[in-house]
Scaffold this active site. Structure first.
Site, short mmCIF file in Angstrom:
data_model
loop_
_atom_site.label_atom_id
_atom_site.label_comp_id
_atom_site.label_asym_id
_atom_site.label_seq_id
_atom_site.Cartn_x
_atom_site.Cartn_y
_atom_site.Cartn_z
N TYR A 60 2.83 -18.66 19.84
CA TYR A 60 2.23 -17.35 20.12
C TYR A 60 0.79 -17.30 19.65
O TYR A 60 0.48 -17.67 18.50
CB TYR A 60 3.04 -16.24 19.45
CG TYR A 60 2.52 -14.85 19.73
CD1 TYR A 60 2.54 -14.34 21.02
CD2 TYR A 60 1.99 -14.07 18.72
CE1 TYR A 60 2.06 -13.08 21.30
CE2 TYR A 60 1.50 -12.79 18.98
CZ TYR A 60 1.54 -12.31 20.27
OH TYR A 60 1.05 -11.05 20.55
N ARG A 304 -3.38 28.87 -15.31
CA ARG A 304 -2.45 28.28 -16.27
C ARG A 304 -1.59 27.15 -15.69
O ARG A 304 -1.07 26.33 -16.44
CB ARG A 304 -1.56 29.35 -16.90
CG ARG A 304 -0.61 30.06 -15.98
CD ARG A 304 0.40 30.86 -16.82
NE ARG A 304 0.83 32.07 -16.14
CZ ARG A 304 2.07 32.53 -16.20
NH1 ARG A 304 2.98 31.89 -16.89
NH2 ARG A 304 2.39 33.64 -15.58
#
Length: 552
Positions: A60, A304
């Protein structure tokens, strides 16, 4: 800086960023050349067998078509291997969209070169060497923004890069050589490479796919977004602290025992950092050793809960860094040539080009960094509202005639718009997949899109943090003026930030001012954005802290 030497040691995030943005030198090590040799020799043995007329199996990308064409035919003519590589580059160069910025392209070039030097790609050293030479000589190819699916690699973007680097064995048409930014305009790849004194190369067997098949651009987006996100997060903790101090917040929320009781590492670290930043402030009410004066000692969540929101962001960015620093050292093309295998076929088809790791990392980065902007915008809003900011004037401007000046009203609008866009951009790309290549590539990662969106989110949040920087400084100085607070009573970190902001020049030539009436705010915003993006805010606070620790 010492140069980055590919193949000598593992690349770090900082290595890639330094080459991409700061022109740090880069070279190939002798070890990289040795590592690349076996796989290149194996591919060469195939082409030599073809040249001699000996039978060769279908391999490939060496003597077959690509994608779903892989099994259609094996080419027998050795010259077809070069033509195959060239036609792959030509056919894949079909991107669209605005060109990618230079730092992204340079980062991708570093990552691609590093991948090829791993020794699994079957390419000659000339290929990564040319990438390194282009980086060293400031050859900046024009790479379109869109086209990659984040699987089979960033084929389209890498093909546009390869057009500039490579040429056909036969006629070299200038219009097929890509484009390069040059001298304020654009030049062909032929012209730009010649002007740089670089020779474009003819690709051999497998080299066309090796040049285009990898996660380099998807990774580059994530690398740069992460580097900027880390800076933004550090700066956001500082701007949060200045806002908390300006609004006379409570120190109870950052007492270490609260965060240790929950146990999350990031939350504990952010709370500890806020304690450091606020430690010597006389405006913050209460700490681990001193009872708060005002009751109840509770601030809004945007103040806070800063550790609970930024803590998970910090841990997420650490997770993303782990993925990125693995990927920039990875072999990500296909097939890989694994010469140590005992079998005769050393080319192994796998899927290292699939960028799901990067897609997930970019999505996580975008989602978590969005929260930096979300909570910062809420503090920005609170700063503008006299019913919420503990007595500061509306929109942080103490006008001679109430209602005459808008002050910082509209920057909050801008922050809201940026945060809103982040909510759209943070939708995860990694959960999407559209099959391609006749269903051979039937699951893709969309990592390139995820990376682009992460970059945009970080840019937006950087701007939101810059807005908070300006407004928190304005608010703190208003507090000092209204209540007769001496500089010695505010935290040393806030003093460092105020000194930096008020000494920073704008494009107008003036420094960022304290507002007493309305002015055009764009120059202030632009200067503040640069302070955040450059890391100058963090550096100023670090320098003040270092001076304090060395003072006798």
């Amino acid at each position: 800086m010492t140069e980055v030497t590919l193949g000598a040691e593992r690349l770090t995030l900082e290595d890639v960023v330094d080459v991409a943005r700061h022109r740090r030198g880069i070279s190939l090590s002798s070890r990289a050349l040795e590592t690349m040799a076996p796989s290149a020799q194996w591919v060469s043995s195939l082409t030599q067998a073809m040249r001699e007329g000996r039978p060769v199996d279908a391999v490939y990308s060496v003597n077959t078509g690509f994608g779903s064409l892989a099994g259609k035919q094996a080419f027998e003519d050795v010259e077809d291997t070069k033509e195959l590589s060239r036609r792959l580059i030509i056919s894949n160069a079909c991107g669209t969209g605005d060109p990618l910025p230079e730092d992204t392209v340079r980062a991708a070039m570093v990552i691609r070169a590093a991948s090829l030097t791993r020794g699994y790609s079957g390419v000659r050293p000339e290929l990564p060497q040319l990438l390194v030479d282009m980086l060293e000589r400031d050859v900046f190819p024009v790479i379109p923004r869109y086209g990659s699916l984040g699987a089979s690699g960033d084929l389209i973007q890498l093909a546009h890069l390869a057009l500039v680097m490579t040429r056909p064995a036969g006629e070299d048409r200038e219009q097929d050589s890509g484009e390069v930014f040059r001298g304020g305009g654009r030049a062909s790849g032929v012209q730009a490479m010649a002007e740089a004194g670089l020779e474009r190369i003819v690709l051999g067997a497998k080299e066309g796919l090796a040049a285009t098949n990898g996660t380099s651009f998807s990774c580059a987006h994530t690398v740069l977004a992460l580097a900027d996100a880390e800076t933004v997060l550090k700066t956001a903790q500082i701007t949060a602290a200045v806002s908390i101090e300006a609004m006379k917040g409570f120190g109870d929320a950052f007492i270490p025992q609260i965060h240790e009781a929950r146990g999350h590492r990031g939350q504990i670290a952010v709370a500890a950092r806020l304690c450091e930043l606020l430690a010597d402030s006389e405006l913050v009410d209460g700490d681990a050793e001193t009872d708060p004066v005002r009751n109840p000692p509770q601030d809004a969540y945007s103040l806070r809960c800063t550790p609970q929101v930024l803590g998970p962001v910090q841990e997420a960015l650490e997770f993303v860094r782990g993925i990125v620093e693995t990927e920039i050292n990875a072999a990500t093309d296909n097939p890989l040539i694994i010469t140590e295998l005992p079998r005769s076929l050393k080319a192994v088809s796998g899927g290292n080009f699939h960028a799901q790791y990067l897609a997930v990392a970019s999505d996580l980065l975008a989602m978590t960094v969005s929260e930096i902007g979300n909570i910062a915008e809420r503090r920005i809003f609170r700063l503008t509202d006299s019913s919420l900011n503990r007595g500061l004037p509306d929109y942080l401007v103490d006008s001679e005639k109430v209602g005459m000046d808008c002050g910082y009203m509209l920057p909050q609008y801008l922050a809201a718009a940026l945060v809103s866009e982040c909510k759209t951009l943070a939708h995860p790309d990694s959960v999407d997949s559209i099959p391609s290549s006749a269903n051979q590539e039937d699951h893709v990662s969309m990592a390139n899109n995820a990376g682009l969106h992460a970059v945009a989110v970080v840019r937006n949040v950087r701007d939101v943090v810059a807005i908070e920087l300006l407004m928190a400084c304005q608010a703190l100085e208003l507090r000092m003026r209204q209540e007769g607070v001496d500089r010695s009573m505010i935290s040393s970190a806030s003093r460092a930030v105020l000194d930096l902001v008020r000494s920073t020049p704008m494009v107008t030539g003036e420094t960022i001012p304290f507002l007493t009436r309305d002015v055009v705010l764009k120059p202030l915003l632009d200067a503040a954005v640069e302070l955040v993006s450059s890391g100058a805010v963090q550096a100023a606070v670090d320098a003040r802290e270092a001076a304090a620790t060395t003072r006798p």
